[in-house]
Design an enzyme around this catalytic site. Sequence first.
Site, PDB file in Angstrom:
ATOM      1  N   CYS A   1     -18.417  26.614 -38.492  1.00 18.77           N
ATOM      2  CA  CYS A   1     -17.879  26.671 -37.127  1.00 18.77           C
ATOM      3  C   CYS A   1     -17.396  28.072 -36.782  1.00 18.77           C
ATOM      4  CB  CYS A   1     -16.718  25.697 -37.000  1.00 18.77           C
ATOM      5  SG  CYS A   1     -15.430  26.099 -38.183  1.00 18.77           S
TER       6      CYS A   1
ATOM      7  N   LYS B   1     -12.971   8.914 -42.466  1.00 22.52           N
ATOM      8  CA  LYS B   1     -14.335   8.606 -42.069  1.00 22.52           C
ATOM      9  C   LYS B   1     -15.185   9.862 -42.281  1.00 22.52           C
ATOM     10  CE  LYS B   1     -17.296   8.652 -39.375  1.00 22.52           C
ATOM     11  NZ  LYS B   1     -18.650   9.192 -39.661  1.00 22.52           N
TER      12      LYS B   1
ATOM     13  N   GLU C   1     -23.408  26.461 -28.641  1.00 25.01           N
ATOM     14  CA  GLU C   1     -23.335  26.537 -30.099  1.00 25.01           C
ATOM     15  C   GLU C   1     -24.621  25.969 -30.690  1.00 25.01           C
ATOM     16  OE1 GLU C   1     -20.876  23.629 -32.251  1.00 25.01           O
ATOM     17  OE2 GLU C   1     -19.964  25.367 -33.217  1.00 25.01           O
TER      18      GLU C   1
ATOM     19  N   GLU D   1     -10.189  20.446 -34.582  1.00 29.00           N
ATOM     20  CA  GLU D   1     -10.897  21.692 -34.944  1.00 29.00           C
ATOM     21  C   GLU D   1     -12.325  21.519 -34.446  1.00 29.00           C
ATOM     22  OE1 GLU D   1      -7.719  23.273 -37.516  1.00 29.00           O
ATOM     23  OE2 GLU D   1      -9.312  24.030 -36.233  1.00 29.00           O
TER      24      GLU D   1
END
Length: 487
Positions: A289, A179, A391, A255
């Site tokens: 990231c 996906k 973040e 992750e």
Amino acid sequence: MTRPAGFPNFIDGRWVESARRFENRNPADNSLIGMVSEASRADVDAAVRAARAALDGPWGKMSIAKRAELMHAVADGIMARFDEFVAAEVADTGKPYAMASHLDVPRGAANFKMFADVVKNVATESFEMVAPDGGDALNYAVRVPKGVIGVICPWNLPLLLMTWKVGPALACGNTVVVKPSEETPATAALLAEVMNEVGVPPGVYNVVQGHGQDSAGAFLTAHPDVDAYTFTGETGTGEAIMAAAARGIRPVSMELGGKNPGIVFADCDFDAAVAGILRSAFFNSGQVCLGTERVYVQRPIFERFVAALKAGAEAMRPGDPNDKDTNFGPLVSQEHRGKVLGYYRRAAEEGATVVTGGGVPDMPAALANGAWVQPTIWTGLPESSALIREEIFGPCCHVAPFDTEEQAVALANDTRYGLAATVWTKDVGTAHRMGKRLKVGICWINSWFLRDLRTAFGGARQSGIGREGGVHSLEFYTELRNVCIKL
Ligand SMILES: NC(=O)c1ccc[n+]([C@@H]2O[C@H](COP(=O)([O-])OP(=O)(O)OC[C@H]3O[C@@H](n4cnc5c(N)ncnc54)[C@H](O)[C@@H]3O)[C@@H](O)[C@H]2O)c1
Ligand SMILES: O=C/C=C/C=C(\O)C(=O)O
């Protein structure tokens, strides 16, 4: 079989279009790239059934050597269509040509080659024993594929991160239902063409396009016949996926997000540290990231370092991503741009010193509708600020001074995340102590995003679960079965 226009699903080796579709737009100029088929629950079910059936067909019976050969063929197929993959990734993400051609697409091929070789060369254990009756017995382990793997991917490094999962999953004999992010459907569809071209059996690699919640992502994680999920994305999304995977006790590899520190000691190679922090803060417009959003600089060089960082950020030129000299692209979408600009406003409201940036660059008319923001550097905020806690995932960082190594470690570890760190020092003792004391999955010393694919990659605390890379990927993509024979 020619792919229909736009971005259809790919199920059991065939293109499947959906009645429901949504737009895919180029973030550099907001132009329409094409329409994406949003997979229905029935489409996702068909993909999972095709993946299951493939396990019982030629794929499930294929030798490791033959599978590895096919993985190499997939890698070669990607490189044979290099320009198409680069163009698709640049259009989907807005990332500069230089990045897509030097990182994203080559890593797409390398991720298949790497694991084709790992699965051929990793031994398993065996133990001889004396049974209670005094006879002998032999134990040996075999690695078997987990089965059907759900692969849910983010938009920042679409091909790289999808193949970082699909490579080992297929090399280990699993089948996958992928996906892609709703923002970046293109390279997953292109890879489906390569899979057919090189002869990967139908049903081994399936793609269901769509969104997360109440869409293909959630249909996939709710499907009872998926054996495991590997996910890369935001920590909050990881929680939702983990909750869905818990029904039926499906393992997950995660992750997730990060709020990564960069620590610069006064004894560092100054120019290398400036270049390294500029790269870790602004590479891919901060949409990595592993990127640095918190920089801590030892006080004796703080002012000089901030000035050098300012000069470096202001030398970045936002431009047409297809221009080979462009080194700074837009954010992935207008929506993400709005989120990042919200943080820019918040920084100003909280009284940050805006060293550079904090707004939107003037762009030529052709790019004026793109998702552009300025590379931005702040100082002067308290560690309690949302800019330091949360973040942002944009081209921005906050720089603060520190005095002692103890302070640097405490500042760096004061976060719910634990993905990566980058440390700049010439002192070998400092370097090793940082590697030992920073609570992260990956600690780079005098470097950043330097990747050996054999190493364990993943995050600690709320930055992830598990490690992928080299033999570590086998721990997730296979089950170890022990066979005990009474001799
Ligand atoms: N740790 C890493 O290696 C790594 C790498 C890249 C990105 N990220 C993280 O990903 C984030 C940015 O990527 P993003 O915005 O695509 O992340 P995201 O979490 O918004 O979406 C990631 C994927 O999850 C899907 N999704 C969303 N909600 C879902 C649900 N309820 N069920 C199933 N699927 C769902 C989305 O459609 C998308 O395909 C950042 O937080 C970044 O730190 C982490
Ligand atoms: O944005 C996150 C980047 C992740 C990189 C990898 O997973 C890799 O280099 O394998």
